[in-house]
Design an enzyme around this catalytic site. Structure first.
Site, short mmCIF file in Angstrom:
data_model
loop_
_atom_site.label_atom_id
_atom_site.label_comp_id
_atom_site.label_asym_id
_atom_site.label_seq_id
_atom_site.Cartn_x
_atom_site.Cartn_y
_atom_site.Cartn_z
N GLY A 23 0.88 -1.16 -0.04
CA GLY A 23 0.03 0.01 0.04
C GLY A 23 0.84 1.38 -0.07
N SER A 24 2.16 1.27 -0.57
CA SER A 24 2.79 2.49 -0.50
C SER A 24 2.14 3.42 -1.45
CB SER A 24 4.23 2.34 -0.85
OG SER A 24 4.46 1.89 -2.16
N ASN A 82 -5.34 2.06 -13.18
CA ASN A 82 -4.44 1.21 -12.70
C ASN A 82 -3.08 1.77 -12.71
OD1 ASN A 82 -3.39 -1.57 -11.59
ND2 ASN A 82 -2.63 -2.03 -13.81
N HIS A 128 1.07 0.60 -13.37
CA HIS A 128 1.77 -0.75 -13.79
C HIS A 128 3.21 -0.25 -13.82
CE1 HIS A 128 2.65 -4.59 -15.35
NE2 HIS A 128 3.64 -4.08 -16.21
N ASP A 175 -3.86 -4.92 -18.38
CA ASP A 175 -2.96 -3.81 -18.86
C ASP A 175 -3.01 -3.31 -20.22
OD1 ASP A 175 -1.79 -4.11 -16.33
OD2 ASP A 175 -0.34 -5.70 -16.97
N GLU A 190 5.98 6.18 -9.32
CA GLU A 190 4.62 5.70 -9.15
C GLU A 190 3.77 6.52 -8.28
OE1 GLU A 190 3.87 1.45 -8.60
OE2 GLU A 190 5.72 0.80 -9.34
C1 GRF Z 1 3.39 -1.39 -7.48
O1 GRF Z 1 4.75 -1.49 -8.12
C2 GRF Z 1 2.23 -1.23 -8.38
O2 GRF Z 1 2.74 -0.69 -9.66
C3 GRF Z 1 2.10 -2.89 -8.91
O3 GRF Z 1 2.01 -3.28 -7.30
C4 GRF Z 1 2.89 -2.56 -6.72
C5 GRF Z 1 2.38 -2.28 -5.53
O4 GRF Z 1 2.91 -1.32 -4.42
N1 GRF Z 1 0.68 -2.67 -9.59
P1 GRF Z 1 2.39 -0.95 -3.13
O5 GRF Z 1 1.35 -1.94 -2.54
O6 GRF Z 1 1.47 0.22 -3.38
O7 GRF Z 1 3.54 -0.57 -2.19
#
Ligand code: GRF
Length: 206
Positions: A12-13, A104, A106, A147, A176
């Site tokens: 959940g970062s 989403n 990715h 995707d 991200e």
């Molecule tokens: C991230 O790399 C996201 O792109 C992918 O899963 C990972 C989730 O990371 N879909 P987090 O749980 O948000 O830390």
């Protein structure tokens, strides 16, 4: 206010980045619920720590009913569904009901290193093995494929000769955290149009 539901399966970062960007005023939205498809994921703890409503819909128990059960939770309550590290594939009615309202993130530059089974460290391992010099992340709309939906934005990172899958993953994750909130900002401001596969942003309105 613009209402968001976040679906997560992992640490959940990305969810945390959205929460932080709401708290610092960058985003003008509220998180109505955080939904996980498995027990014990840290994203749920992060939500609880921020007084956000949580739901665990265990995909092992629900199987094919998962997407419809998510739809029942969010219909009429969320303007946007954000998949932030959500590992189940959404199917059926929810894709119609929330057309161009599910996004989403990715961790690669789609259409490279994406699709069925391509998630987590595997994405970065494949990028390094292929020898790409650039990687990054993609925020896209969710459609029936995996995707494959129209791309809202991408952000790049350089792959250096001494990168490992883990170091590349860390670099991409930083991007991200920025990109997912930026995409939510575009959508909450209503300045986005989808024409075929192309997502057009009306910068005049920003
Ligand atoms: C991230 O790399 C996201 O792109 C992918 O899963 C990972 C989730 O990371 N879909 P987090 O749980 O948000 O830390």
């Amino acid at each position: 206010m613009y209402k968001v539901a976040v679906l997560a399966s992992g640490s959940g970062s990305n969810l945390q980045a959205i929460i932080d960007n709401i708290n610092n005023g960058y985003l003008n939205c509220s998180i109505e619920a955080v939904i996980s498809d498995r027990q014990g994921c840290y994203a749920i703890e992060r939500a609880k720590n921020n007084n956000i409503k949580t739901h665990i819909l265990d995909r092992k128990i629900l199987g094919e009913a998962l997407s419809d059960d998510i739809l029942s939770l969010v219909k009429g309550k969320a303007d946007l569904i954000v998949l932030a590290g959500f590992l189940s594939i959404l199917k059926g009615e929810i894709l119609k009901e929330f057309k161009h309202r599910i996004i989403n993130i990715h961790p690669s530059l789609i259409p490279a290193f994406c699709g069925n089974g391509m998630h987590g460290i595997k994405v970065h391992k494949s990028a390094i093995e292929y020898g790409v010099k650039l990687s990054g992340c993609t925020v896209h709309f969710v459609d029936e494929g995996c995707d494959t939906g129209p791309i809202i934005l991408q952000s790049i990172v350089e792959v250096s000769e001494d990168d490992t899958p883990e170091s590349l993953q860390r670099k991409v994750l930083i991007e991200e955290h920025i990109s997912l909130s930026r995409a939510i900002k575009y959508l909450e401001s209503g300045n986005i149009k989808v024409k075929g596969r192309r997502v057009i942003r009306d910068v005049e309105k920003d």
